[in-house]
Design a protein around this motif. Structure first.
Motif, PDB file in Angstrom:
ATOM      1  N   LYS A  98     -10.524   0.337  -3.592  1.00 18.95           N
ATOM      2  CA  LYS A  98      -9.903   1.434  -2.840  1.00 18.95           C
ATOM      3  C   LYS A  98     -10.460   1.500  -1.419  1.00 18.95           C
ATOM      4  O   LYS A  98      -9.707   1.628  -0.444  1.00 18.95           O
ATOM      5  CB  LYS A  98     -10.139   2.759  -3.563  1.00 18.95           C
ATOM      6  CG  LYS A  98      -9.505   3.961  -2.876  1.00 18.95           C
ATOM      7  CD  LYS A  98      -9.764   5.246  -3.657  1.00 18.95           C
ATOM      8  CE  LYS A  98      -9.157   6.450  -2.942  1.00 18.95           C
ATOM      9  NZ  LYS A  98      -9.409   7.715  -3.687  1.00 18.95           N
ATOM     10  N   ILE A 107       0.842  -1.202   0.000  1.00 23.27           N
ATOM     11  CA  ILE A 107       0.000   0.000   0.000  1.00 23.27           C
ATOM     12  C   ILE A 107       0.876   1.250   0.000  1.00 23.27           C
ATOM     13  O   ILE A 107       0.628   2.194  -0.751  1.00 23.27           O
ATOM     14  CB  ILE A 107      -0.943  -0.002   1.221  1.00 23.27           C
ATOM     15  CG1 ILE A 107      -1.971  -1.146   1.092  1.00 23.27           C
ATOM     16  CG2 ILE A 107      -1.663   1.333   1.350  1.00 23.27           C
ATOM     17  CD1 ILE A 107      -2.765  -1.372   2.357  1.00 23.27           C
ATOM     18  N   LYS A 108       1.911   1.252   0.816  1.00 25.47           N
ATOM     19  CA  LYS A 108       2.808   2.406   0.896  1.00 25.47           C
ATOM     20  C   LYS A 108       3.480   2.660  -0.435  1.00 25.47           C
ATOM     21  O   LYS A 108       3.679   3.813  -0.839  1.00 25.47           O
ATOM     22  CB  LYS A 108       3.856   2.160   1.985  1.00 25.47           C
ATOM     23  CG  LYS A 108       4.800   3.328   2.208  1.00 25.47           C
ATOM     24  CD  LYS A 108       5.788   3.030   3.331  1.00 25.47           C
ATOM     25  CE  LYS A 108       6.742   4.198   3.552  1.00 25.47           C
ATOM     26  NZ  LYS A 108       7.715   3.898   4.648  1.00 25.47           N
ATOM     27  N   GLU A 109       3.825   1.590  -1.157  1.00 29.33           N
ATOM     28  CA  GLU A 109       4.517   1.718  -2.437  1.00 29.33           C
ATOM     29  C   GLU A 109       3.545   1.848  -3.611  1.00 29.33           C
ATOM     30  O   GLU A 109       3.944   1.783  -4.768  1.00 29.33           O
ATOM     31  CB  GLU A 109       5.441   0.512  -2.640  1.00 29.33           C
ATOM     32  CG  GLU A 109       6.567   0.446  -1.623  1.00 29.33           C
ATOM     33  CD  GLU A 109       7.414  -0.813  -1.781  1.00 29.33           C
ATOM     34  OE1 GLU A 109       7.072  -1.669  -2.622  1.00 29.33           O
ATOM     35  OE2 GLU A 109       8.422  -0.927  -1.060  1.00 29.33           O
ATOM     36  N   ARG A 110       2.240   1.980  -3.293  1.00 28.61           N
ATOM     37  CA  ARG A 110       1.192   2.131  -4.306  1.00 28.61           C
ATOM     38  C   ARG A 110       1.159   0.949  -5.275  1.00 28.61           C
ATOM     39  O   ARG A 110       0.989   1.105  -6.487  1.00 28.61           O
ATOM     40  CB  ARG A 110       1.368   3.450  -5.070  1.00 28.61           C
ATOM     41  CG  ARG A 110       1.285   4.679  -4.175  1.00 28.61           C
ATOM     42  CD  ARG A 110       1.448   5.951  -4.992  1.00 28.61           C
ATOM     43  NE  ARG A 110       1.410   7.129  -4.147  1.00 28.61           N
ATOM     44  CZ  ARG A 110       0.299   7.749  -3.758  1.00 28.61           C
ATOM     45  NH1 ARG A 110      -0.871   7.272  -4.154  1.00 28.61           N
ATOM     46  NH2 ARG A 110       0.347   8.820  -2.993  1.00 28.61           N
ATOM     47  N   ARG A 111       1.325  -0.237  -4.722  1.00 29.31           N
ATOM     48  CA  ARG A 111       1.268  -1.469  -5.527  1.00 29.31           C
ATOM     49  C   ARG A 111       0.124  -2.346  -5.025  1.00 29.31           C
ATOM     50  O   ARG A 111       0.311  -3.509  -4.685  1.00 29.31           O
ATOM     51  CB  ARG A 111       2.599  -2.211  -5.455  1.00 29.31           C
ATOM     52  CG  ARG A 111       3.728  -1.436  -6.133  1.00 29.31           C
ATOM     53  CD  ARG A 111       5.055  -2.133  -5.964  1.00 29.31           C
ATOM     54  NE  ARG A 111       6.097  -1.480  -6.731  1.00 29.31           N
ATOM     55  CZ  ARG A 111       7.389  -1.823  -6.698  1.00 29.31           C
ATOM     56  NH1 ARG A 111       7.782  -2.795  -5.903  1.00 29.31           N
ATOM     57  NH2 ARG A 111       8.271  -1.185  -7.435  1.00 29.31           N
ATOM     58  N   GLN A 157      -8.413   0.461   1.999  1.00 30.34           N
ATOM     59  CA  GLN A 157      -8.238   1.532   2.980  1.00 30.34           C
ATOM     60  C   GLN A 157      -8.632   1.068   4.381  1.00 30.34           C
ATOM     61  O   GLN A 157      -7.893   1.289   5.350  1.00 30.34           O
ATOM     62  CB  GLN A 157      -9.067   2.750   2.580  1.00 30.34           C
ATOM     63  CG  GLN A 157      -8.847   3.968   3.466  1.00 30.34           C
ATOM     64  CD  GLN A 157      -9.647   5.167   2.991  1.00 30.34           C
ATOM     65  OE1 GLN A 157     -10.875   5.133   2.941  1.00 30.34           O
ATOM     66  NE2 GLN A 157      -8.939   6.223   2.624  1.00 30.34           N
TER      67      GLN A 157
END
Length: 665
Positions: free
Chosen positions: A282, A259-263, A286
């Motif tokens: 999304k 999630i942090k790396e937008r993967r 979340q």
């Protein structure tokens, strides 16, 4: 084991809350004296039996689940009593109902309502019946409602912390309704109390890290565990997996990193990726991400989780109403483009390909015998590609647009399979046409595509797309190709193609007893693996024995339950050597990293096919593939992953290699 006071208290609870105290004799009758054939579950606590008891209110039998705790079980007498006390007070449609207990002769036996669809864990990690995305959403909402009830709904003053929320403790009834089970570790707390200090209990992978560090248990500890379950439902991965070595084997830490790396696509199971709308995904990610925050203060309450999941479902339903395909946004679609590129082949007639339910479909062309004879140069010996399981295979040429024979050795190259048949007669033509019509549905990107057929002149011919790299057997083991340098990423790509093909074939009811050998796995120019001969198996009567039978070069891949055999195939892809016997398998296992849990990075170089050279960055993906092969080929079948989860791991390894850039290899 039980004091007189304890026994009296349990009997009092049974009378007050209308559940039954069974005698040991009744339990023995219900389980046919604890017949092993009736076991439906095992664990550190003991065994669970499917039993039948007579309902006291009438003479009808009722199917129940009977949990018999071992006397030396980790779940001892105190937890046995706790479970009875808890379930006597709890009543909710998303909690498993206690029907009774037995404590005769110091036995510890609990009788529950029977849950025919078993557990989330079973469907995600063991069964061949993967859950749809909507099923997973409904299950997550039901389980969240059950936990919310525990935390806030027992009474005005009291709440319950479950303390062992995990996928194996969320059961599914006949309507796939989620129900939380196993309250032996639960703690009652005052609603006004933020938490309670207690001995550490729970399951590694689901355990709240703050509870682990401080020993203080709160409702937010359950929230963390449930967040892990949410990511389990989304990814299809276990809470603890060797893939997550850098994250301490922890799914939650790995998911947070993605999630942090937008993967986010990495976290989505390939089985459900095309079913999820972007807005739903999304919202779901979340709330799941908030649940597994390291700090309790940043985690939501279960009431907030229920609301967020309900919103996720509303967004999904809103997206599904127009019935517009979402597959172009999903992980599977992206992976197919990465692996295989566009499905459109500009060299073929535009009228042939079409899509339906994600699979290629087309109408087969009926060729004349004369046209195929011309395309193959009268089935000349110089056009012979080999002898297959059901007949001879010839190379041929067609015009790309008209599909008429090409006499210039140019155009569309094809493979023509001339079937051996001993019962051909004019009446067969209609039967073959009907069977070919049914095969038009039998289409998948990882099954060799049929272009057409011919049934005349005492012959049955099947015309296929041509596979330039030949069979996997020849690619790996033939003497002629032993000097070729191979790319490691190509081996990974081949394994993904085979896995995709097998997953598709598992959906075909006519292929119950089929198996696959190395010479029936074909490779195209870009090393996409495609499976062959399964279509022909549907055409040829079982009594029509093939004239040529290739010797086994390796274990057969069983279509319906081939995880073990697929693990062997992965070992062959890694080692470059055939595994044709138990001794071969033992030797290959021993050379590969991961046997008995030991991983040595340098050992991968000695185990790999000498035709493959790895750069340093590729060592980790190679070890991951070796570990996956070991996991698939373990002796105990219940420890093996599903083929779908294996496919997901392979796709992730492939993405890692793409990110590395495949530098120098």
């Amino acid at each position: 084991m039980f004091s007189v006071g304890d026994e009296g208290k349990l009997q009092s609870l049974a009378m007050e809350h209308a559940f039954h105290r069974f005698s040991l004799a009744e339990i023995q009758v219900a389980t046919q004296n604890f017949d092993d054939d009736l076991i439906v579950g095992k664990g550190g606590f003991g065994k669970v039996y499917k039993g039948r008891i007579n309902d006291n209110r009438d003479t009808t039998e009722r199917i129940v689940a009977i949990k018999r705790l071992d006397s030396f079980s980790n779940q001892g007498a105190a937890e046995f009593k706790t479970e009875i006390e808890m379930l006597s007070e709890l009543r909710h449609r998303h909690l498993v109902s206690l029907l009774g207990y037995c404590s005769d002769n110091n036995e510890m036996i609990l009788v529950y309502e029977y849950m025919p669809n078993e557990t989330i864990e079973h469907h995600l990690h063991k069964a061949d019946t993967p859950l749809t995305w909507m099923q997973r959403l409904k299950i997550s909402i039901g389980a969240a409602e059950g936990l919310d009830y525990l935390h806030t709904g027992v009474g005005t003053q009291l709440g319950v912390i479950h303390r062992d929320v995990k996928s194996s403790n969320i059961l599914l009834d006949e309507y796939w309704t989620a129900k939380i089970a196993d309250f032996g570790l639960s703690k009652i707390i005052d609603q006004q109390t933020s938490g309670v200090s207690t001995r550490l209990k729970g399951t590694f992978g689901y355990l709240d890290p703050e509870y682990y560090m401080t020993g203080r248990l709160t409702r937010k500890s359950d929230v963390y565990s449930f967040g892990v379950v949410l990511f389990e439902l989304l990814s299809g991965r276990r809470a603890v997996d060797r893939l997550f070595v850098d994250e301490g084997l922890n799914l939650a830490a790995w998911a947070r990193k993605c999630i942090k790396e937008r993967r986010i696509d990495w976290v989505v199971s390939s089985h459900i990726a095309t079913q999820i709308s972007p807005r739903c995904l999304k919202e779901f990610v979340q709330i799941a991400g908030r649940c597994v925050k390291s700090s309790r203060k940043e985690r939501p309450t279960m009431a907030e989780v229920v609301a967020a999941l309900q919103l996720s479902m509303a967004l999904q339903e809103q997206s599904d109403r127009p019935a517009q395909a979402e597959s172009s946004t999903g992980f599977t679609y992206k992976m197919q483009n990465l692996l295989f590129g566009s499905r459109h082949n500009s060299g073929e007639p535009d009228t042939l390909p079409s899509t339906h339910n994600g699979h290629m479909e087309h109408s087969f062309k009926m060729f004349s015998y004369r046209d195929i004879e011309r395309a193959t140069r009268n089935f000349g010996s110089h056009m012979l590609l080999g002898h297959g399981h059901y007949g001879e295979v010839f190379r041929g040429w067609l015009d790309k647009k008209t599909y008429s024979p090409s006499m210039s050795d140019s155009g569309l190259i094809i493979a023509v399979k001339r079937l051996f048949t001993y019962k051909f007669n004019p009446h067969m033509v209609k039967e073959i046409q009907q069977k070919m019509k049914s095969l038009e549905e039998f289409s998948d990107p990882n099954v060799v595509k049929i272009l057409g057929y011919c049934a005349e002149e005492d012959s049955v011919l099947i015309i296929y797309e041509f596979m330039h790299q030949g069979t996997l057997n020849d690619y790996l083991f033939s003497v002629e190709r032993r000097t070729e340098r191979h790319l490691f990423i190509s081996r990974v790509k081949i394994s993904i193609g085979v896995a995709r093909g097998l997953v598709f074939l598992q959906t075909q009811p006519k292929l119950v007893d089929c198996s696959l050998q190395m010479h029936n796995i074909l490779l195209d120019e870009e090393f996409n693996a495609k499976l062959s001969d399964f279509d022909v198996a549907m055409l040829v009567a079982s009594s029509d024995a093939p004239l040529y039978l290739q010797p086994n070069s390796s274990y057969d891949l069983k279509v319906k339950n081939g995880v073990f055999d697929f693990g062997v195939l992965l070992m062959e892809l890694l080692s470059g050597n055939p595994v044709a016997s138990e001794s071969d398998l033992t030797a290959t296992r021993h050379r590969l990293p991961g046997e008995h849990g030991f991983v040595s990075l340098p050992s991968i170089y000695g185990a790999l096919d000498c035709r493959i050279k790895l750069n340093f960055l590729q060592t980790k993906p190679a070890v991951q593939l070796a570990l996956l092969s070991q996991k698939c080929a373990v002796d105990k079948s219940y420890l093996r992953p599903t083929l779908e989860s294996v496919l997901e791991e392979l796709e992730e390894i492939y993405v890692i290699m793409l990110n590395i850039g495949n530098s120098g290899n």
